[in-house]
Scaffold this active site. Sequence first.
Site, PDB file in Angstrom:
ATOM      1  N   THR A  79     -13.390 -41.333 112.622  1.00 58.98           N
ATOM      2  CA  THR A  79     -13.774 -41.007 113.879  1.00 58.98           C
ATOM      3  C   THR A  79     -13.393 -39.647 114.174  1.00 58.98           C
ATOM      4  O   THR A  79     -12.034 -39.121 113.847  1.00 58.98           O
ATOM      5  CB  THR A  79     -12.579 -41.898 114.756  1.00 58.98           C
ATOM      6  OG1 THR A  79     -13.028 -43.355 114.457  1.00 58.98           O
ATOM      7  CG2 THR A  79     -12.872 -41.899 116.053  1.00 58.98           C
ATOM      8  N   GLN A  90      -7.356 -17.964 106.083  1.00 59.86           N
ATOM      9  CA  GLN A  90      -6.600 -16.920 106.577  1.00 59.86           C
ATOM     10  C   GLN A  90      -7.607 -15.680 107.109  1.00 59.86           C
ATOM     11  O   GLN A  90      -7.147 -14.715 107.654  1.00 59.86           O
ATOM     12  CB  GLN A  90      -5.733 -16.294 105.495  1.00 59.86           C
ATOM     13  CG  GLN A  90      -4.625 -17.063 105.254  1.00 59.86           C
ATOM     14  CD  GLN A  90      -3.627 -17.257 106.286  1.00 59.86           C
ATOM     15  OE1 GLN A  90      -3.504 -16.520 107.216  1.00 59.86           O
ATOM     16  NE2 GLN A  90      -2.840 -18.554 106.115  1.00 59.86           N
ATOM     17  N   CYS A 124       3.407 -24.395 102.612  1.00 61.30           N
ATOM     18  CA  CYS A 124       3.380 -25.844 101.827  1.00 61.30           C
ATOM     19  C   CYS A 124       4.300 -25.603 100.512  1.00 61.30           C
ATOM     20  O   CYS A 124       4.513 -26.535  99.876  1.00 61.30           O
ATOM     21  CB  CYS A 124       1.754 -25.916 101.408  1.00 61.30           C
ATOM     22  SG  CYS A 124       0.780 -25.435 102.407  1.00 61.30           S
ATOM     23  N   ASN A 142      -3.128 -15.599 101.883  1.00 63.66           N
ATOM     24  CA  ASN A 142      -2.216 -16.109 102.953  1.00 63.66           C
ATOM     25  C   ASN A 142      -0.799 -15.358 102.718  1.00 63.66           C
ATOM     26  O   ASN A 142      -0.102 -15.461 103.419  1.00 63.66           O
ATOM     27  CB  ASN A 142      -2.152 -17.634 102.752  1.00 63.66           C
ATOM     28  CG  ASN A 142      -1.898 -18.189 101.460  1.00 63.66           C
ATOM     29  OD1 ASN A 142      -2.927 -17.959 100.492  1.00 63.66           O
ATOM     30  ND2 ASN A 142      -0.976 -19.103 101.058  1.00 63.66           N
ATOM     31  N   SER A 179      -9.580 -23.165 109.255  1.00 68.02           N
ATOM     32  CA  SER A 179      -8.534 -24.338 109.848  1.00 68.02           C
ATOM     33  C   SER A 179      -7.960 -23.463 111.281  1.00 68.02           C
ATOM     34  O   SER A 179      -7.685 -22.288 111.506  1.00 68.02           O
ATOM     35  CB  SER A 179      -7.294 -24.219 109.022  1.00 68.02           C
ATOM     36  OG  SER A 179      -6.349 -24.974 109.507  1.00 68.02           O
ATOM     37  N   HIS A 200      -5.562 -24.158 113.142  1.00 70.05           N
ATOM     38  CA  HIS A 200      -4.011 -23.751 113.688  1.00 70.05           C
ATOM     39  C   HIS A 200      -3.745 -22.275 113.298  1.00 70.05           C
ATOM     40  O   HIS A 200      -2.636 -21.855 113.554  1.00 70.05           O
ATOM     41  CB  HIS A 200      -2.950 -24.627 113.363  1.00 70.05           C
ATOM     42  CG  HIS A 200      -2.789 -24.809 111.915  1.00 70.05           C
ATOM     43  ND1 HIS A 200      -1.523 -24.391 111.219  1.00 70.05           N
ATOM     44  CD2 HIS A 200      -3.589 -25.170 110.826  1.00 70.05           C
ATOM     45  CE1 HIS A 200      -1.638 -24.356 109.955  1.00 70.05           C
ATOM     46  NE2 HIS A 200      -2.650 -25.088 109.429  1.00 70.05           N
ATOM     47  N   GLY A 243      -7.817 -27.309 106.845  1.00 69.98           N
ATOM     48  CA  GLY A 243      -8.120 -26.356 105.761  1.00 69.98           C
ATOM     49  C   GLY A 243      -7.900 -27.031 104.244  1.00 69.98           C
ATOM     50  O   GLY A 243      -8.942 -26.882 103.465  1.00 69.98           O
TER      51      GLY A 243
HETATM   52  N1  PLP Z   1      -6.203 -22.311 102.824  1.00 71.36           N
HETATM   53  C1  PLP Z   1      -5.376 -21.180 103.159  1.00 71.36           C
HETATM   54  C2  PLP Z   1      -5.609 -19.823 102.548  1.00 71.36           C
HETATM   55  C3  PLP Z   1      -4.150 -21.325 103.758  1.00 71.36           C
HETATM   56  O1  PLP Z   1      -3.486 -20.442 103.953  1.00 71.36           O
HETATM   57  C4  PLP Z   1      -3.986 -22.627 104.276  1.00 71.36           C
HETATM   58  C5  PLP Z   1      -2.684 -22.953 105.305  1.00 71.36           C
HETATM   59  O2  PLP Z   1      -1.542 -22.284 104.959  1.00 71.36           O
HETATM   60  C6  PLP Z   1      -4.824 -23.815 103.948  1.00 71.36           C
HETATM   61  C7  PLP Z   1      -5.867 -23.274 103.224  1.00 71.36           C
HETATM   62  C8  PLP Z   1      -4.512 -25.113 104.274  1.00 71.36           C
HETATM   63  O3  PLP Z   1      -4.822 -25.365 105.714  1.00 71.36           O
HETATM   64  P1  PLP Z   1      -4.324 -26.280 106.583  1.00 71.36           P
HETATM   65  O4  PLP Z   1      -2.984 -25.963 106.762  1.00 71.36           O
HETATM   66  O5  PLP Z   1      -5.231 -26.561 107.796  1.00 71.36           O
HETATM   67  O6  PLP Z   1      -4.419 -27.791 105.963  1.00 71.36           O
END
Ligand code: PLP
Length: 378
Positions: free
Chosen positions: A238, A180, A323, A152, A200, A202, A74
Amino acid sequence: MQQAKNIYLDHAATTPLCQEAFEKMSPYFCDCFGNADSPHGVGRKAMLAVDNARDKIAEILHANPKEIYFTSGGTEADNWALVGGALAQKGKRVIVSAVEHHAVLSAADKLRDMGVKVDVLPVNNGGRVEISALESMMDADVGLVCVMMANNETGVLQPTKEIATLCKKYGALCFADGVQAAPYLDIDVKELGVDMLSLSAHKFYGPKGIGALYIKSGVKIEKFVSGGEQERGMRGGTVNVPAVVGFATALELTAKERAERQAHLSALRTAFLEGLADLDGVTKNGEEGLPAVLNLRFDGVDNDSLLYAMDLKGVAMAAGSACASASVKPSHVLTAMGLSEQEAKNSVRISFGKDNTEEDVRTAARVLKEEVEKQRGL
Ligand code: PLP
């Protein structure tokens, strides 16, 4: 007091890989290991898997497979949309909402360093963007608008379709971070009218380190990761074949089980809130949004000590974005909604998942209530 079994309530940070994705990915690590861009049979076998995955993802999003570009997640998709989109718009003004993920906000800072003017669109006290506020900032000089579909930290949903309509009126590109939203909403990119959308894997029981950017056909954006001619010359590197396969498998299962998962998540949320019903000084931050995400404020309790104590008791919750969790700063999302720094530091995010049970969340709520009372000295 009884110790809770390990209860994971941080699904907005990440989810475990589902068994189906794991099994579909397995052959692509050792047996079918080819480089998808190699012109021989081994490579073609890998490319076939990538093509099938791209087709599946496109179908679920109501997109054309040629509009789906795989990325490392993401964050890369957000960075690409913002920087690549702004560069293609030749330095025109960019608007980002105040509650975006750091993947967007840091890219916005990079744009500012490059001399692009970036304005911040505020949200109301419920965490939602007001269309009238956006319209007051729009003019023919705006090249790109970025507002996430679902937040998020609070789960609050944004009026993506209306934003896209407004962008069209002013000739600006509309980018929505769908990271999200994708686990929970049935996303139809054509119906929404967005020019770009990030995903994303995961967040919906797919592997980490794989994502995608939808770029509507005809929309021009600059390349972000330079290298070979992979992803139709738009993203060097790749292709991570097992991850792409896992991404498509997890998204397919998510789409198939969406209604059932939503009902389960709503029941979990109700059970959790019932468990806290007789606790005073609790406020829900943000208007109603995704059932999976709850942001709660506990008067008189600091989130760092609360989260630490909950973790010791086997319950994983968060203060906000994973993060940002190493930082002591109060959440930019909550302060943008008008909370004071102290109120933001009194707040925690609880995010439910498909494998949580009602018993899990009732236990977690009981442990949380006891811990809040203890920290308040009651
Ligand atoms: N955007 C949002 C709203 C998210 O919640 C997140 C991850 O928490 C991301 C972007 C980033 O995604 P990734 O963890 O795949 O880098």
